[in-house]
Design a protein around this motif. Sequence first.
Motif, short mmCIF file in Angstrom:
data_model
loop_
_atom_site.label_atom_id
_atom_site.label_comp_id
_atom_site.label_asym_id
_atom_site.label_seq_id
_atom_site.Cartn_x
_atom_site.Cartn_y
_atom_site.Cartn_z
N LYS A 219 -12.81 27.54 9.25
CA LYS A 219 -11.91 28.61 9.67
C LYS A 219 -11.46 28.37 11.11
CE LYS A 219 -15.35 31.89 11.48
NZ LYS A 219 -15.84 33.28 11.43
N GLY A 220 -10.24 28.84 11.42
CA GLY A 220 -9.74 28.79 12.78
C GLY A 220 -10.31 29.93 13.58
N LEU A 221 -10.72 29.64 14.82
CA LEU A 221 -11.23 30.66 15.71
C LEU A 221 -10.13 31.18 16.63
CD1 LEU A 221 -14.65 29.04 16.74
CD2 LEU A 221 -14.20 30.68 14.90
N ASN A 222 -9.35 30.27 17.14
CA ASN A 222 -8.21 30.61 17.99
C ASN A 222 -7.29 29.39 18.02
OD1 ASN A 222 -9.18 28.87 20.32
ND2 ASN A 222 -10.84 30.37 20.26
N ALA A 223 -6.27 29.41 18.87
CA ALA A 223 -5.25 28.35 18.83
C ALA A 223 -5.77 26.98 19.26
CB ALA A 223 -4.06 28.74 19.71
N ARG A 224 -6.95 26.90 19.87
CA ARG A 224 -7.48 25.61 20.29
C ARG A 224 -8.85 25.27 19.70
NH1 ARG A 224 -5.86 23.40 25.17
NH2 ARG A 224 -7.30 21.71 24.63
N GLU A 225 -9.41 26.17 18.88
CA GLU A 225 -10.75 25.91 18.35
C GLU A 225 -10.80 26.18 16.85
OE1 GLU A 225 -13.94 26.73 21.81
OE2 GLU A 225 -12.87 28.52 21.13
N PHE A 226 -11.53 25.30 16.16
CA PHE A 226 -11.66 25.36 14.70
C PHE A 226 -13.13 25.18 14.36
CE2 PHE A 226 -11.07 24.15 10.26
CZ PHE A 226 -10.02 24.97 9.87
N LEU A 266 -14.62 22.53 16.78
CA LEU A 266 -13.66 21.50 17.19
C LEU A 266 -12.69 22.08 18.21
CD1 LEU A 266 -12.79 20.06 13.65
CD2 LEU A 266 -14.59 19.29 15.22
N THR A 267 -12.38 21.28 19.24
CA THR A 267 -11.36 21.65 20.21
C THR A 267 -10.16 20.75 20.00
OG1 THR A 267 -13.06 22.29 21.82
CG2 THR A 267 -10.83 21.93 22.66
N THR A 268 -8.96 21.35 19.91
CA THR A 268 -7.75 20.59 19.63
C THR A 268 -6.97 20.32 20.91
OG1 THR A 268 -6.43 22.58 19.25
CG2 THR A 268 -7.62 21.68 17.37
N ASP A 269 -6.05 19.37 20.83
CA ASP A 269 -5.30 18.98 22.02
C ASP A 269 -4.07 19.86 22.26
OD1 ASP A 269 -3.80 18.17 19.88
OD2 ASP A 269 -3.46 16.13 20.58
N LYS A 270 -3.75 20.75 21.33
CA LYS A 270 -2.61 21.65 21.50
C LYS A 270 -2.79 22.85 20.58
CE LYS A 270 0.23 18.96 18.27
NZ LYS A 270 1.50 18.23 18.08
N VAL A 367 -10.79 42.39 39.75
CA VAL A 367 -9.78 41.37 39.45
C VAL A 367 -8.92 41.86 38.30
CG1 VAL A 367 -9.38 39.01 38.65
CG2 VAL A 367 -11.22 39.46 40.28
N ASP A 368 -7.61 41.90 38.52
CA ASP A 368 -6.64 42.28 37.48
C ASP A 368 -5.79 41.06 37.16
OD1 ASP A 368 -7.04 45.24 37.19
OD2 ASP A 368 -6.62 45.14 39.34
N ILE A 369 -5.77 40.69 35.88
CA ILE A 369 -4.99 39.54 35.43
C ILE A 369 -3.90 40.05 34.50
CG2 ILE A 369 -5.08 37.31 34.25
CD1 ILE A 369 -8.11 37.28 34.93
N VAL A 370 -2.65 39.83 34.88
CA VAL A 370 -1.51 40.33 34.09
C VAL A 370 -0.78 39.14 33.48
CG1 VAL A 370 0.62 41.67 34.13
CG2 VAL A 370 -1.27 42.28 35.66
N GLY A 371 -0.65 39.14 32.16
CA GLY A 371 0.17 38.13 31.48
C GLY A 371 -0.53 36.84 31.16
N ALA A 372 -1.87 36.81 31.06
CA ALA A 372 -2.57 35.59 30.65
C ALA A 372 -2.11 35.21 29.25
CB ALA A 372 -4.07 35.80 30.69
N THR A 373 -1.79 33.93 29.05
CA THR A 373 -1.20 33.48 27.79
C THR A 373 -2.06 32.39 27.16
OG1 THR A 373 0.99 33.90 28.72
CG2 THR A 373 0.90 32.58 26.71
N ASP A 374 -2.39 32.55 25.87
CA ASP A 374 -3.18 31.52 25.18
C ASP A 374 -2.25 30.46 24.60
OD1 ASP A 374 -2.10 32.53 22.84
OD2 ASP A 374 -3.92 33.53 22.19
N PHE A 375 -2.81 29.52 23.86
CA PHE A 375 -2.01 28.39 23.36
C PHE A 375 -1.23 28.74 22.10
CE2 PHE A 375 -4.45 26.18 26.46
CZ PHE A 375 -3.70 25.06 26.79
N ALA A 376 -1.34 29.99 21.63
CA ALA A 376 -0.46 30.46 20.55
C ALA A 376 0.63 31.36 21.13
CB ALA A 376 -1.27 31.21 19.50
#
Length: 827
Positions: A219-226, A266-270, A367-376
């Motif tokens: 199963k996929g965990l997120n856009a860079r990990e499986f 697994l960690t993917t390159d993109k 700490v406030d982080i606005v607009g953090a973007t993942d690889f999806a």
Amino acid sequence: MTKQHKGRKFFVTTATAALVASAIVPVASAAELKDADSISSWAKEAVQFLTDKGFIQGDEKGNFNPAGTLTRAEAAEVLSKALDLKATGTEDFSDVDEKDWFYNAVLATSPELFDGMGNGKFEPKAQLTREQAAKVIVEGYQLTGKANLDQFGDASKASKWAVSYLETAVANGVINGKGSLLAPQDKISREEFATMIKRTIDAVEDVEEEVVPAVEAVKGLNAREFEIKFNTAIDAQDAAITTKYALEGVGITNAAVSEDGLTVTLTTDKGLQLTNGKVTVKPIKTKADATVLTEELNTLTTFVDTTPVNVQSVEAKGTTAVITFNEHVQNAGTVNVNGVQLTADRYTLSGKTLTITGLTAEQTYKVDIVGATDFANNIAHLLTANFTVSKPVADNTKPTVSTTVNGTDIIFDFSEELVKQNLSAKTTTEDYAKVTVGTKVFYLTDAHIKDATDKTVFTLDAASALGTAQFINTKIRVEDHKDLAGNVGDSFETNAILSKDKTPATLVAASSKILVADNTNATTDVDALYLTFNEPVKVDGNLTLKTKNGIVYTAGNVTAVKANAGVDVDGNGKIEGAEKNTVKVDIDLDSNSIYSFELAAKAVTDLADNVTANTITFNVATGTFETVPETITDSLVFGTTPVLVTDNQVFTVEYAADVTATALTAANYTLGGKELPTGTQLQFIDGTKKVRFTLPEGSITVNGNYVLEAQNIVDTKGNTLKDGKATTQIALKENIAPVASTITAVDSKTFNVNFTEAIAKQDTVTGVTVKIAGLTVEPASVAVTDGKLTVTTQKDFTLADSIVVEFQATNLVDMNNNKVKDSSVAK
């Protein structure tokens, strides 16, 4: 996919006892029994096998008495030998004496396999039924699986507590019906019990032999990990070779093997997005035997990451804070510390971590982080982390626990997060604590955590501890819990009353919705009848029309209903509130009509298997079908350049078409994932395509790119938003106006005015009036230094003199160009 047999659990205590010489003489072989000829042919092999092993015995006369019924004492002795259980129990049954031959067997089996009789006794001479025998065997060998008991004509006679044990026993071939009968409450004979034990041993050995090392799940965990899960522990070195894996469209940069050897991440390159994408896992060496390889896997899977990144943890020591996200981040967005936007040289982003430098030990930060973007390309609206930078402090505090009881649910609230252990002797480390309810043992696992955001609260359904009782007054014991620092909590014990839910569900509301154009001459129209109960239910029975608009119907008009509660009645994409208890009935209804219906007796069952015994009669009125214009489409979007920011409080959003007043409803928007700040003003400008948003002062606390999301907006032609919503990013800065706070004297001609935040430097300061000792004076100079206002007077003043500084339409602003408020400050 084959299943793997779970190993037998053993209990270790200090309890010991001397086994008094048995009054029963064991035999070496079934053939030596005097009544061997009377053993049924189907049972001879099992009796022979178990007597050879010494698991079963004859009586003092050398008879096996195969047709005789089995007592609890005899069953305990057989199971303690067959499972190699030692006398480690702590039971204190008033009718179990150390002089009795079955004493050690009771101590070995009663904590796990036998329940007491509710009167403080074991009752050794009581005879076992088939369902009781199934229970002790299933629990003793930890069998899993489920068979359908409907094949047996008398299955309904099984006790509720015994159904799952009988299903498991039948699924494993342990127990057979007598023809078409199960005879659950019949007493079990000695030869039947011997056969059940032999079949169980055979089934367990067969399962263990059938296990083939293989991939269990992907199963996929997120856009860079499986994630790859195996049914057998694999060799860590071999499994870490990235060329062992292939995911369609991406490369593999790392393969991390879990400590137990059952999972590879697994960690993917993109960015990873799969639509029937091919997944390959080549053969991998197993941990137990490197010459045995897992089966190669080639499969197709679909995975799309739609969840934004979140903060997983913060570690702050010395002058540095490391913020760890739950997935890889490609863009940190805007990072603010205590309301001030950081420059790029103050932080670094690498994989899942954001490292902030230049902090001070023992200081508190937000700490406030606005607009953090993942690889999806999912954008997190606003992530906030609060922490204090400090040196590591040893945690020497033991975790504590409190309990509450609701029916058969026990809620355990621990004082801190616990670490996973291997308390149940399974192959995986998954237990947080051992819980004993009466004599029944449970282990708290992730399955008992109902709120993923709070891992200190566990909810355990201990219904099985009641047995056949409707309620019990019992002890609840919690032990072996350990916090993340390794501190072991003291054992906790309390008394509580657990009671089964015996109250059937009741109907609380009925409503309807006409879904298609009404046709009174047809009965094929499908509309919706919604029945809402006071708890989740299953409905399986007939719904009968009794009257319609005052007309009585005496026959026919029956609709078979079979549905579970949980319906999105309002169509918002969520099942919430009373919708969790609502059942939808597909039925033909006429508009503007009044109906009365009758739902058959025993048609409604709640989750505790309570059946509503009586018929349910109710009335419902229908409305009118609302037609939707055929020209309406989901085509409305924002304009080509949708946003114009005027200042820190005002921005304009433009649509591609003229819109209705729905665009002026604040509830139809979110900013940064939240409702618009209270007091936000919306108005059309230059026509009805553009909407100007005026935010209240102080509503934006940190700089960043905020996502504005619009929903439920309709254009003047009735078209709705494409895909149901529209989003755009808006670069906003903190809009809190600075206020003068204190005056600090420097010397007899100089003083500083401090503000709630640093103010920006100005070549010439205007709008400032200075009064000393009640008189207005003309300063020699007024300037901004280090974020403060420095005033130099022409004449000396004393420490006793009053100083007042007034600000009226001043040109002083903070670093984000917010004007200083009209105000005054005094010393």
